[in-house]
Design a protein around this motif. Structure first.
Motif, PDB file in Angstrom:
ATOM      1  N   LYS A 121       9.064 -38.791  14.337  1.00 53.54           N
ATOM      2  CA  LYS A 121       8.150 -39.542  14.880  1.00 53.54           C
ATOM      3  C   LYS A 121       7.445 -38.334  16.127  1.00 53.54           C
ATOM      4  CE  LYS A 121       8.472 -43.775  13.056  1.00 53.54           C
ATOM      5  NZ  LYS A 121       9.641 -45.104  13.171  1.00 53.54           N
ATOM      6  N   ILE A 122       9.209 -38.259  16.613  1.00 49.01           N
ATOM      7  CA  ILE A 122       8.806 -37.436  17.736  1.00 49.01           C
ATOM      8  C   ILE A 122       8.130 -35.748  17.834  1.00 49.01           C
ATOM      9  CG2 ILE A 122       9.316 -35.733  19.741  1.00 49.01           C
ATOM     10  CD1 ILE A 122      10.603 -38.882  19.814  1.00 49.01           C
ATOM     11  N   VAL A 123       8.150 -35.143  16.317  1.00 48.69           N
ATOM     12  CA  VAL A 123       7.728 -33.856  16.547  1.00 48.69           C
ATOM     13  C   VAL A 123       6.171 -34.514  15.670  1.00 48.69           C
ATOM     14  CG1 VAL A 123       7.045 -32.285  14.497  1.00 48.69           C
ATOM     15  CG2 VAL A 123       9.643 -33.252  14.791  1.00 48.69           C
ATOM     16  N   ASP A 124       5.724 -35.696  15.078  1.00 50.45           N
ATOM     17  CA  ASP A 124       4.849 -36.072  15.166  1.00 50.45           C
ATOM     18  C   ASP A 124       3.972 -36.465  16.056  1.00 50.45           C
ATOM     19  OD1 ASP A 124       4.991 -35.472  12.385  1.00 50.45           O
ATOM     20  OD2 ASP A 124       5.667 -37.499  11.955  1.00 50.45           O
ATOM     21  N   ILE A 125       3.889 -36.290  17.476  1.00 49.83           N
ATOM     22  CA  ILE A 125       3.030 -36.792  18.407  1.00 49.83           C
ATOM     23  C   ILE A 125       3.424 -35.080  19.287  1.00 49.83           C
ATOM     24  CG2 ILE A 125       4.096 -37.749  21.224  1.00 49.83           C
ATOM     25  CD1 ILE A 125       6.040 -39.335  19.731  1.00 49.83           C
ATOM     26  N   LEU A 126       4.342 -34.114  19.176  1.00 46.57           N
ATOM     27  CA  LEU A 126       3.860 -32.889  19.635  1.00 46.57           C
ATOM     28  C   LEU A 126       3.079 -32.477  18.242  1.00 46.57           C
ATOM     29  CD1 LEU A 126       7.564 -32.328  20.354  1.00 46.57           C
ATOM     30  CD2 LEU A 126       5.586 -32.318  21.960  1.00 46.57           C
ATOM     31  N   LYS A 127       2.704 -32.908  17.341  1.00 45.65           N
ATOM     32  CA  LYS A 127       2.195 -31.910  16.503  1.00 45.65           C
ATOM     33  C   LYS A 127       0.140 -32.291  16.953  1.00 45.65           C
ATOM     34  CE  LYS A 127       5.047 -29.782  12.552  1.00 45.65           C
ATOM     35  NZ  LYS A 127       4.695 -30.624  11.567  1.00 45.65           N
ATOM     36  N   THR A 128       0.743 -33.750  16.765  1.00 48.65           N
ATOM     37  CA  THR A 128      -0.735 -34.416  16.899  1.00 48.65           C
ATOM     38  C   THR A 128      -1.548 -34.206  18.059  1.00 48.65           C
ATOM     39  OG1 THR A 128      -0.130 -36.373  15.389  1.00 48.65           O
ATOM     40  CG2 THR A 128      -1.908 -36.759  16.417  1.00 48.65           C
ATOM     41  N   HIS A 129      -1.224 -34.955  19.550  1.00 54.58           N
ATOM     42  CA  HIS A 129      -1.283 -34.397  21.080  1.00 54.58           C
ATOM     43  C   HIS A 129      -0.964 -33.175  21.863  1.00 54.58           C
ATOM     44  CE1 HIS A 129      -2.662 -38.451  19.657  1.00 54.58           C
ATOM     45  NE2 HIS A 129      -1.081 -39.408  19.540  1.00 54.58           N
ATOM     46  N   ASN A 130      -0.910 -32.277  21.009  1.00 56.19           N
ATOM     47  CA  ASN A 130      -0.165 -30.886  21.904  1.00 56.19           C
ATOM     48  C   ASN A 130      -0.405 -30.879  23.231  1.00 56.19           C
ATOM     49  OD1 ASN A 130      -1.820 -29.230  20.621  1.00 56.19           O
ATOM     50  ND2 ASN A 130      -0.150 -29.599  18.907  1.00 56.19           N
ATOM     51  N   THR A 131      -2.169 -30.595  23.047  1.00 55.62           N
ATOM     52  CA  THR A 131      -3.060 -29.559  24.504  1.00 55.62           C
ATOM     53  C   THR A 131      -3.055 -30.645  25.002  1.00 55.62           C
ATOM     54  OG1 THR A 131      -4.771 -29.909  22.833  1.00 55.62           O
ATOM     55  CG2 THR A 131      -3.641 -27.689  22.035  1.00 55.62           C
ATOM     56  N   ILE A 132      -3.115 -32.168  24.846  1.00 53.56           N
ATOM     57  CA  ILE A 132      -3.525 -33.068  25.520  1.00 53.56           C
ATOM     58  C   ILE A 132      -2.801 -34.262  26.499  1.00 53.56           C
ATOM     59  CG2 ILE A 132      -6.445 -33.100  23.992  1.00 53.56           C
ATOM     60  CD1 ILE A 132      -5.164 -36.072  22.874  1.00 53.56           C
ATOM     61  N   LEU A 133      -1.623 -33.438  26.156  1.00 56.13           N
ATOM     62  CA  LEU A 133      -0.864 -34.760  26.297  1.00 56.13           C
ATOM     63  C   LEU A 133      -0.363 -34.295  27.773  1.00 56.13           C
ATOM     64  CD1 LEU A 133       2.302 -34.209  23.694  1.00 56.13           C
ATOM     65  CD2 LEU A 133       1.682 -36.770  24.738  1.00 56.13           C
ATOM     66  N   HIS A 134      -0.211 -35.399  29.059  1.00 51.50           N
ATOM     67  CA  HIS A 134       0.438 -34.829  30.053  1.00 51.50           C
ATOM     68  C   HIS A 134       1.637 -33.560  30.274  1.00 51.50           C
ATOM     69  CE1 HIS A 134       2.176 -35.435  33.505  1.00 51.50           C
ATOM     70  NE2 HIS A 134       0.751 -36.403  34.368  1.00 51.50           N
ATOM     71  N   SER A 135       2.008 -32.706  30.619  1.00 49.63           N
ATOM     72  CA  SER A 135       2.425 -31.955  31.002  1.00 49.63           C
ATOM     73  C   SER A 135       4.426 -32.292  31.095  1.00 49.63           C
ATOM     74  CB  SER A 135       2.876 -31.221  31.617  1.00 49.63           C
ATOM     75  OG  SER A 135       2.284 -31.290  33.545  1.00 49.63           O
ATOM     76  N   ASP A 136       4.043 -33.789  31.793  1.00 51.46           N
ATOM     77  CA  ASP A 136       5.302 -34.197  31.486  1.00 51.46           C
ATOM     78  C   ASP A 136       6.126 -34.850  29.945  1.00 51.46           C
ATOM     79  OD1 ASP A 136       5.510 -33.617  34.555  1.00 51.46           O
ATOM     80  OD2 ASP A 136       5.319 -35.413  35.315  1.00 51.46           O
ATOM     81  N   MET A 137       5.124 -35.528  29.610  1.00 49.12           N
ATOM     82  CA  MET A 137       5.186 -35.923  28.523  1.00 49.12           C
ATOM     83  C   MET A 137       5.775 -34.880  27.765  1.00 49.12           C
ATOM     84  SD  MET A 137       5.246 -39.494  27.896  1.00 49.12           S
ATOM     85  CE  MET A 137       6.057 -39.305  27.452  1.00 49.12           C
ATOM     86  N   ARG A 138       5.055 -34.097  27.411  1.00 50.39           N
ATOM     87  CA  ARG A 138       5.366 -32.615  26.532  1.00 50.39           C
ATOM     88  C   ARG A 138       6.436 -32.460  27.339  1.00 50.39           C
ATOM     89  NH1 ARG A 138       0.128 -30.391  26.362  1.00 50.39           N
ATOM     90  NH2 ARG A 138       1.179 -29.370  28.206  1.00 50.39           N
ATOM     91  N   LEU A 139       6.904 -32.438  27.799  1.00 57.39           N
ATOM     92  CA  LEU A 139       8.380 -31.109  28.030  1.00 57.39           C
ATOM     93  C   LEU A 139       9.675 -32.532  28.130  1.00 57.39           C
ATOM     94  CD1 LEU A 139      10.052 -29.116  29.237  1.00 57.39           C
ATOM     95  CD2 LEU A 139      10.104 -30.238  31.668  1.00 57.39           C
ATOM     96  N   SER A 140       9.484 -33.828  27.788  1.00 61.24           N
ATOM     97  CA  SER A 140      10.332 -34.681  27.818  1.00 61.24           C
ATOM     98  C   SER A 140      10.565 -34.517  25.999  1.00 61.24           C
ATOM     99  CB  SER A 140       9.988 -35.927  28.416  1.00 61.24           C
ATOM    100  OG  SER A 140      10.947 -37.226  28.257  1.00 61.24           O
ATOM    101  N   LEU A 141       9.423 -34.865  25.702  1.00 59.34           N
ATOM    102  CA  LEU A 141       9.869 -34.864  24.122  1.00 59.34           C
ATOM    103  C   LEU A 141      10.364 -33.966  23.352  1.00 59.34           C
ATOM    104  CD1 LEU A 141       6.092 -36.498  23.179  1.00 59.34           C
ATOM    105  CD2 LEU A 141       8.507 -37.540  22.941  1.00 59.34           C
ATOM    106  N   CYS A 142      10.029 -32.068  24.386  1.00 60.05           N
ATOM    107  CA  CYS A 142      10.847 -31.315  23.998  1.00 60.05           C
ATOM    108  C   CYS A 142      12.039 -31.277  24.569  1.00 60.05           C
ATOM    109  CB  CYS A 142       9.719 -29.792  24.822  1.00 60.05           C
ATOM    110  SG  CYS A 142       8.084 -29.138  23.997  1.00 60.05           S
TER     111      CYS A 142
END
Length: 232
Positions: A79-100
């Motif tokens: 589920k975490i992988v899917d968020i990053l794959k689906t929304h990678n470029t539009i995610l807020h930078s803090d959200m993207r880093l946190s999920l990574c």
């Protein structure tokens, strides 16, 4: 067991510590938080450009206790992988880093494979986020180094190498530059110091149409020449 804290389900740090000590006694509280996460995720997917503090905290909490409830958490890493794959470029930078960071924690517990994470992180390199790129590069190098500390898994190393070699040929400048940087650093750390790595940097890196990749590759060979001269 007596619950002294009426706010326990909302105090994730305290609940996390209690779960790690006694998972069975806190299974209900855990499942409540898992349900909260599912709801928060549904809401987040409606507007993925916004930083969601609740999703950040819940995801990290669940990553911390994944090993305590294997059956309940089977689908969580994906589920975490899917968020990053689906929304990678539009995610807020803090959200993207946190999920990574959440995925790296899961990787350290062997709930995500090295290859799957490598593949995902290379897709994220194209995001306009320099801090993220540096963070991911550090993780990739550290992860490969750690995998080779006790014994070298030749098959896994070959699979990871071949993937990074393919990224060195990528037309995206950020992707190719990350690939050459990783190869050079792992060579210097005596992790991937084989002829195959050197030949790929020579054949692909030195003739790359991407200037930064070509320069990094040429510098690599010039520094090797200097080292050999000093040894002689």
């Amino acid at each position: 067991m007596v619950r002294h804290n009426n706010q326990l389900p909302n105090n994730l740090t305290q609940l996390q510590n209690l779960i790690k000590r006694d998972p069975e006694s806190y299974k209900d509280e855990f499942r409540q938080q898992l349900a909260h996460f599912e709801t928060t995720l549904e809401i987040f997917n409606l507007n993925p450009t916004q930083y969601n503090k609740k999703l950040d905290e819940q995801a990290m909490f669940l990553a911390q206790v994944t090993q305590c409830y294997l059956n309940d958490m089977k689908t969580f890493p994906q589920k975490i992988v899917d968020i990053l794959k689906t929304h990678n470029t539009i995610l807020h930078s803090d959200m993207r880093l946190s999920l990574c960071k959440c995925l790296i924690l899961l990787r350290n517990k062997n709930f995500v494979t090295a290859y799957d994470l490598l593949e995902l992180f290379f897709t994220l390199i194209k995001c306009q986020d320099k801090n993220l790129r540096e963070y991911l590069k550090t993780h990739i190098i550290t992860d490969i180094k750690n995998m080779n500390m006790k014994h070298k898994d030749m098959k896994l190393n070959s699979t990871l190498q071949n993937f990074i070699f393919s990224m060195l040929r990528d037309s995206n400048a950020k992707t190719a530059k990350l690939a050459v940087d990783i190869l050079i650093e792992l060579y210097h750390k005596n992790i991937w110091n084989d002829h195959k790595t050197v030949n790929i940097i020579a054949d692909i890196g030195c003739f790359s149409k991407i200037t930064k990749v070509m320069v990094a590759s040429l510098k690599f060979f010039l520094s090797r020449d200097e080292e050999e001269k000093q040894e002689n």
